[in-house]
Design a protein around this motif. Structure first.
Motif, PDB file in Angstrom:
ATOM      1  N   LYS A   1     -15.426  -4.607   6.103  1.00 45.54           N
ATOM      2  CA  LYS A   1     -14.442  -5.679   6.322  1.00 45.54           C
ATOM      3  C   LYS A   1     -13.071  -5.057   6.545  1.00 45.54           C
ATOM      4  O   LYS A   1     -12.760  -4.035   5.933  1.00 45.54           O
ATOM      5  CB  LYS A   1     -14.391  -6.662   5.161  1.00 45.54           C
ATOM      6  N   THR A   2     -12.332  -5.576   7.426  1.00 44.85           N
ATOM      7  CA  THR A   2     -10.899  -5.333   7.584  1.00 44.85           C
ATOM      8  C   THR A   2     -10.453  -6.076   8.840  1.00 44.85           C
ATOM      9  O   THR A   2     -11.135  -6.011   9.871  1.00 44.85           O
ATOM     10  CB  THR A   2     -10.500  -3.845   7.718  1.00 44.85           C
ATOM     11  N   ILE A   3      -9.316  -6.747   8.746  1.00 45.75           N
ATOM     12  CA  ILE A   3      -8.815  -7.410   9.950  1.00 45.75           C
ATOM     13  C   ILE A   3      -8.504  -6.383  11.035  1.00 45.75           C
ATOM     14  O   ILE A   3      -8.504  -6.703  12.207  1.00 45.75           O
ATOM     15  CB  ILE A   3      -7.557  -8.280   9.670  1.00 45.75           C
ATOM     16  N   ASP A   4      -8.268  -5.131  10.632  1.00 47.41           N
ATOM     17  CA  ASP A   4      -7.845  -4.095  11.593  1.00 47.41           C
ATOM     18  C   ASP A   4      -8.967  -3.690  12.558  1.00 47.41           C
ATOM     19  O   ASP A   4      -8.701  -3.136  13.619  1.00 47.41           O
ATOM     20  CB  ASP A   4      -7.377  -2.833  10.859  1.00 47.41           C
ATOM     21  N   ASN A   5     -10.224  -3.921  12.162  1.00 45.72           N
ATOM     22  CA  ASN A   5     -11.408  -3.591  12.983  1.00 45.72           C
ATOM     23  C   ASN A   5     -11.489  -2.106  13.328  1.00 45.72           C
ATOM     24  O   ASN A   5     -12.054  -1.743  14.360  1.00 45.72           O
ATOM     25  CB  ASN A   5     -11.413  -4.411  14.286  1.00 45.72           C
TER      26      ASN A   5
ATOM     27  N   VAL B   1       2.136  -7.812  15.230  1.00 46.88           N
ATOM     28  CA  VAL B   1       0.876  -8.082  14.534  1.00 46.88           C
ATOM     29  C   VAL B   1       0.439  -6.831  13.762  1.00 46.88           C
ATOM     30  O   VAL B   1       0.933  -5.734  13.996  1.00 46.88           O
ATOM     31  CB  VAL B   1      -0.245  -8.524  15.520  1.00 46.88           C
ATOM     32  N   MET B   2      -0.497  -7.034  12.834  1.00 50.02           N
ATOM     33  CA  MET B   2      -0.973  -5.921  11.997  1.00 50.02           C
ATOM     34  C   MET B   2      -1.995  -5.068  12.762  1.00 50.02           C
ATOM     35  O   MET B   2      -2.200  -5.260  13.953  1.00 50.02           O
ATOM     36  CB  MET B   2      -1.578  -6.474  10.713  1.00 50.02           C
ATOM     37  N   GLY B   3      -2.650  -4.176  12.040  1.00 44.96           N
ATOM     38  CA  GLY B   3      -3.669  -3.328  12.669  1.00 44.96           C
ATOM     39  C   GLY B   3      -3.592  -1.881  12.237  1.00 44.96           C
ATOM     40  O   GLY B   3      -4.345  -1.042  12.730  1.00 44.96           O
ATOM     41  N   ARG B   4      -2.620  -1.595  11.358  1.00 46.41           N
ATOM     42  CA  ARG B   4      -2.386  -0.235  10.896  1.00 46.41           C
ATOM     43  C   ARG B   4      -2.200   0.700  12.090  1.00 46.41           C
ATOM     44  O   ARG B   4      -1.365   0.396  12.933  1.00 46.41           O
ATOM     45  CB  ARG B   4      -3.516   0.222   9.988  1.00 46.41           C
ATOM     46  N   ASN B   5      -3.000   1.749  12.238  1.00 40.27           N
ATOM     47  CA  ASN B   5      -2.745   2.694  13.339  1.00 40.27           C
ATOM     48  C   ASN B   5      -3.547   2.402  14.593  1.00 40.27           C
ATOM     49  O   ASN B   5      -3.654   3.258  15.469  1.00 40.27           O
ATOM     50  CB  ASN B   5      -3.011   4.129  12.854  1.00 40.27           C
TER      51      ASN B   5
ATOM     52  N   ALA C   1       1.728  -4.034  18.295  1.00 41.44           N
ATOM     53  CA  ALA C   1       0.975  -3.645  17.096  1.00 41.44           C
ATOM     54  C   ALA C   1       1.919  -2.912  16.143  1.00 41.44           C
ATOM     55  O   ALA C   1       2.761  -2.125  16.587  1.00 41.44           O
ATOM     56  CB  ALA C   1      -0.180  -2.725  17.494  1.00 41.44           C
ATOM     57  N   GLU C   2       1.738  -3.153  14.851  1.00 41.69           N
ATOM     58  CA  GLU C   2       2.652  -2.546  13.870  1.00 41.69           C
ATOM     59  C   GLU C   2       2.644  -1.017  13.934  1.00 41.69           C
ATOM     60  O   GLU C   2       3.621  -0.380  13.547  1.00 41.69           O
ATOM     61  CB  GLU C   2       2.308  -3.015  12.453  1.00 41.69           C
ATOM     62  N   GLY C   3       1.576  -0.433  14.469  1.00 45.07           N
ATOM     63  CA  GLY C   3       1.481   1.025  14.527  1.00 45.07           C
ATOM     64  C   GLY C   3       2.063   1.633  15.796  1.00 45.07           C
ATOM     65  O   GLY C   3       2.074   2.866  15.950  1.00 45.07           O
TER      66      GLY C   3
ATOM     67  N   ALA D   1       2.158   5.316   4.271  1.00 44.60           N
ATOM     68  CA  ALA D   1       3.166   4.409   4.836  1.00 44.60           C
ATOM     69  C   ALA D   1       2.662   2.973   4.859  1.00 44.60           C
ATOM     70  O   ALA D   1       1.500   2.732   5.191  1.00 44.60           O
ATOM     71  CB  ALA D   1       3.492   4.867   6.248  1.00 44.60           C
ATOM     72  N   ARG D   2       3.533   2.040   4.499  1.00 41.88           N
ATOM     73  CA  ARG D   2       3.270   0.618   4.763  1.00 41.88           C
ATOM     74  C   ARG D   2       4.026   0.286   6.035  1.00 41.88           C
ATOM     75  O   ARG D   2       5.260   0.306   6.067  1.00 41.88           O
ATOM     76  CB  ARG D   2       3.765  -0.253   3.604  1.00 41.88           C
ATOM     77  N   LEU D   3       3.282   0.019   7.101  1.00 39.71           N
ATOM     78  CA  LEU D   3       3.897  -0.221   8.405  1.00 39.71           C
ATOM     79  C   LEU D   3       4.549  -1.597   8.436  1.00 39.71           C
ATOM     80  O   LEU D   3       4.226  -2.479   7.650  1.00 39.71           O
ATOM     81  CB  LEU D   3       2.838  -0.116   9.498  1.00 39.71           C
TER      82      LEU D   3
ATOM     83  N   GLY E   1       2.697 -10.982   9.958  1.00 41.75           N
ATOM     84  CA  GLY E   1       2.472 -10.524   8.583  1.00 41.75           C
ATOM     85  C   GLY E   1       1.162 -10.999   7.982  1.00 41.75           C
ATOM     86  O   GLY E   1       0.126 -11.037   8.651  1.00 41.75           O
ATOM     87  N   HIS E   2       1.204 -11.394   6.726  1.00 43.71           N
ATOM     88  CA  HIS E   2      -0.028 -11.702   6.000  1.00 43.71           C
ATOM     89  C   HIS E   2      -0.645 -13.051   6.367  1.00 43.71           C
ATOM     90  O   HIS E   2      -1.736 -13.354   5.884  1.00 43.71           O
ATOM     91  CB  HIS E   2       0.212 -11.608   4.489  1.00 43.71           C
ATOM     92  N   THR E   3       0.008 -13.822   7.221  1.00 48.03           N
ATOM     93  CA  THR E   3      -0.690 -15.034   7.717  1.00 48.03           C
ATOM     94  C   THR E   3      -1.985 -14.613   8.413  1.00 48.03           C
ATOM     95  O   THR E   3      -2.951 -15.364   8.442  1.00 48.03           O
ATOM     96  CB  THR E   3       0.157 -15.832   8.734  1.00 48.03           C
ATOM     97  N   GLN E   4      -1.982 -13.392   8.956  1.00 50.11           N
ATOM     98  CA  GLN E   4      -3.176 -12.896   9.663  1.00 50.11           C
ATOM     99  C   GLN E   4      -4.362 -12.673   8.731  1.00 50.11           C
ATOM    100  O   GLN E   4      -5.492 -12.548   9.162  1.00 50.11           O
ATOM    101  CB  GLN E   4      -2.858 -11.553  10.350  1.00 50.11           C
ATOM    102  N   ARG E   5      -4.091 -12.555   7.455  1.00 50.51           N
ATOM    103  CA  ARG E   5      -5.181 -12.306   6.500  1.00 50.51           C
ATOM    104  C   ARG E   5      -5.602 -13.580   5.768  1.00 50.51           C
ATOM    105  O   ARG E   5      -6.546 -13.544   4.967  1.00 50.51           O
ATOM    106  CB  ARG E   5      -4.742 -11.243   5.482  1.00 50.51           C
ATOM    107  N   GLY E   6      -4.869 -14.674   6.024  1.00 52.14           N
ATOM    108  CA  GLY E   6      -5.137 -15.888   5.258  1.00 52.14           C
ATOM    109  C   GLY E   6      -5.969 -16.903   6.021  1.00 52.14           C
ATOM    110  O   GLY E   6      -6.344 -16.698   7.168  1.00 52.14           O
TER     111      GLY E   6
HETATM  112  O1  F6P Z   1      -5.643  -3.114   6.454  1.00 50.87           O
HETATM  113  C1  F6P Z   1      -5.271  -4.456   6.509  1.00 50.87           C
HETATM  114  C2  F6P Z   1      -3.773  -4.587   6.531  1.00 50.87           C
HETATM  115  O2  F6P Z   1      -3.456  -5.958   6.598  1.00 50.87           O
HETATM  116  C3  F6P Z   1      -3.080  -3.808   7.650  1.00 50.87           C
HETATM  117  O3  F6P Z   1      -3.196  -4.424   8.901  1.00 50.87           O
HETATM  118  C4  F6P Z   1      -1.680  -3.739   7.108  1.00 50.87           C
HETATM  119  O4  F6P Z   1      -0.984  -2.620   7.636  1.00 50.87           O
HETATM  120  C5  F6P Z   1      -1.901  -3.583   5.636  1.00 50.87           C
HETATM  121  O5  F6P Z   1      -3.209  -4.068   5.354  1.00 50.87           O
HETATM  122  C6  F6P Z   1      -0.921  -4.331   4.788  1.00 50.87           C
HETATM  123  O6  F6P Z   1      -1.164  -3.991   3.464  1.00 50.87           O
HETATM  124  P1  F6P Z   1      -0.520  -4.767   2.229  1.00 50.87           P
HETATM  125  O7  F6P Z   1      -1.271  -6.058   2.050  1.00 50.87           O
HETATM  126  O8  F6P Z   1      -0.731  -3.827   1.109  1.00 50.87           O
HETATM  127  O9  F6P Z   1       0.924  -5.021   2.554  1.00 50.87           O
END
Ligand code: F6P
Length: 345
Positions: free
Chosen positions: A125-129, A169-173, A222-224, A248-250, A275-280
């Motif tokens: 699982k991860t929204i980042d895929n 949008v999120m996605g880490r790297n 993308a945040e990365g 790093a927290r991007l 931000g975190h709306t993408q995870r909700g």
């Molecule tokens: O890995 C999922 C993710 O939402 C990334 O896209 C984002 O960079 C990171 O987690 C945010 O982490 P946190 O919830 O710790 O701020």
């Protein structure tokens, strides 16, 4: 009869509850006991175990988040550590663990398995895929849907005000979410770390649109992404802060991109950070289906005692890969998708 534990670790995402439900129901169908381990691996060094019954997982399918809670606790790095986790697992008479997680959670699972013969299987699982070994991870589809809806909304206000709208949008790297939602939302520019477009080129494209009477634009970043210049030089990644291990927290590149666009084009520009709306929110049907299929597969692996594996998707088929393969590298967004986003912009 065996006792199996289920946990969710790392960042939450929509679809985790559907996976917990599927794992629980499959294991219970063979008359095994299932316990929920609360707050990721931390639950196995503390006292955070809850019984999972058919009733406990009833009604959770459409709910976002995770009924078990989550954390990024890593017993290889934090006290009370691995020995406490092994002792607790033995004391609870847990015969096997299904760990639903992303890279961090599954690296712990892999090390526990490889170094301590720990009985564990993974669910991706991860929204980042960005996990290797599977075509898709739980949470990605919902995040893309959320971002696409946001881009749709931003279109109308961008058009009304003749503005450039930058959406971070999120996605880490990796640029999976940016690419998929950018294409689905009809973005004019998509900026991703895998193949970074120079900001001057992005501005040329926006100017061309204006010259053709399209005097608004949507830029998904993308945040990365690192601000990239025509010379090939790249600015440092924009980060909010670092966690206690220095990771790093991007976040914040959207503003840097907007500032550069406004400076180079003189067009009024605004930024939205999703931000975190993408995870909700509630998981899409596709994520519920995926989580159910992967959860069932993980339960089958656990029942067979096939430890050290992760349930995975290849094409339309559910299969499994080693935890080693799943955590060996990050999976970048496909160059074909990135190219498609450029062609249709
Ligand atoms: O890995 C999922 C993710 O939402 C990334 O896209 C984002 O960079 C990171 O987690 C945010 O982490 P946190 O919830 O710790 O701020």
């Amino acid at each position: 009869m065996s006792i199996f534990g289920v946990l969710t670790g790392g960042g939450d995402c929509p679809g985790l509850n559907a996976a917990i439900r599927a794992v629980t129901r499959r294991l219970m169908a063979d008359d095994h006991d299932v316990v929920g381990i609360r707050n990721g691996w931390r639950g196995l060094v503390g006292d955070s175990i809850v019984p999972l019954t058919r009733g406990a997982v009833a009604g959770i399918l459409p709910r976002g988040g995770t009924i078990l809670g989550t954390s990024g606790y890593n017993p290889f790095r934090e006290e009370p550590g691995v020995q406490a986790l092994l002792a607790k697992t033995a004391a609870l008479k847990i015969d096997g663990v299904v760990a639903i997680g992303g890279e961090g959670t599954l690296i712990v699972a892999r090390r526990l398995h490889d170094e301590h013969a720990y009985p564990v299987v993974g669910v991706p699982k991860t929204i980042d895929n960005d996990l290797a070994g599977t075509d898709v991870t739980i949470g990605f589809d919902t995040a893309v849907q959320t971002c696409t809806e946001a881009i749709d909304r931003l279109h109308t206000t961008a058009e009304s005000h003749n503005r450039v709208m930058v959406v971070e949008v999120m996605g880490r790297n990796t640029g999976w979410i940016a690419t998929a939602s950018g294409i689905a939302g009809g973005a004019d520019v998509i900026l991703v770390p895998e193949a970074p477009t120079a900001i001057e080129e992005a501005c040329d494209h926006i100017r061309r649109r204006h010259d053709h009477g399209r005097d608004f634009s949507i830029v998904v970043v993308a945040e990365g992404y690192r601000l990239t210049h025509r010379s090939g030089e790249q600015d440092a990644p924009v980060i909010q802060d670092r966690d206690r291990y220095g990771y790093a927290r991007l976040g914040g590149i959207g503003q840097a991109v907007a500032d550069a666009i406004e400076r180079l084009t003189d067009f009024e520009t605004r930024v939205t950070v999703l931000g975190h709306t993408q995870r909700g929110g509630t998981p899409t049907a596709r994520d519920r289906l995926l989580a159910t299929r992967l959860g069932l597969k993980a339960a089958e692996l656990a029942l067979a005692g096939t430890w050290g594996r992760m349930a995975a998707v290849h094409g339309n088929e559910i299969s499994d890969v080693s935890l080693e393969e799943a955590t060996a590298s990050h999976r970048p967004a496909p160059s074909g998708w990135i190219e498609a986003g450029r062609i249709v912009a």
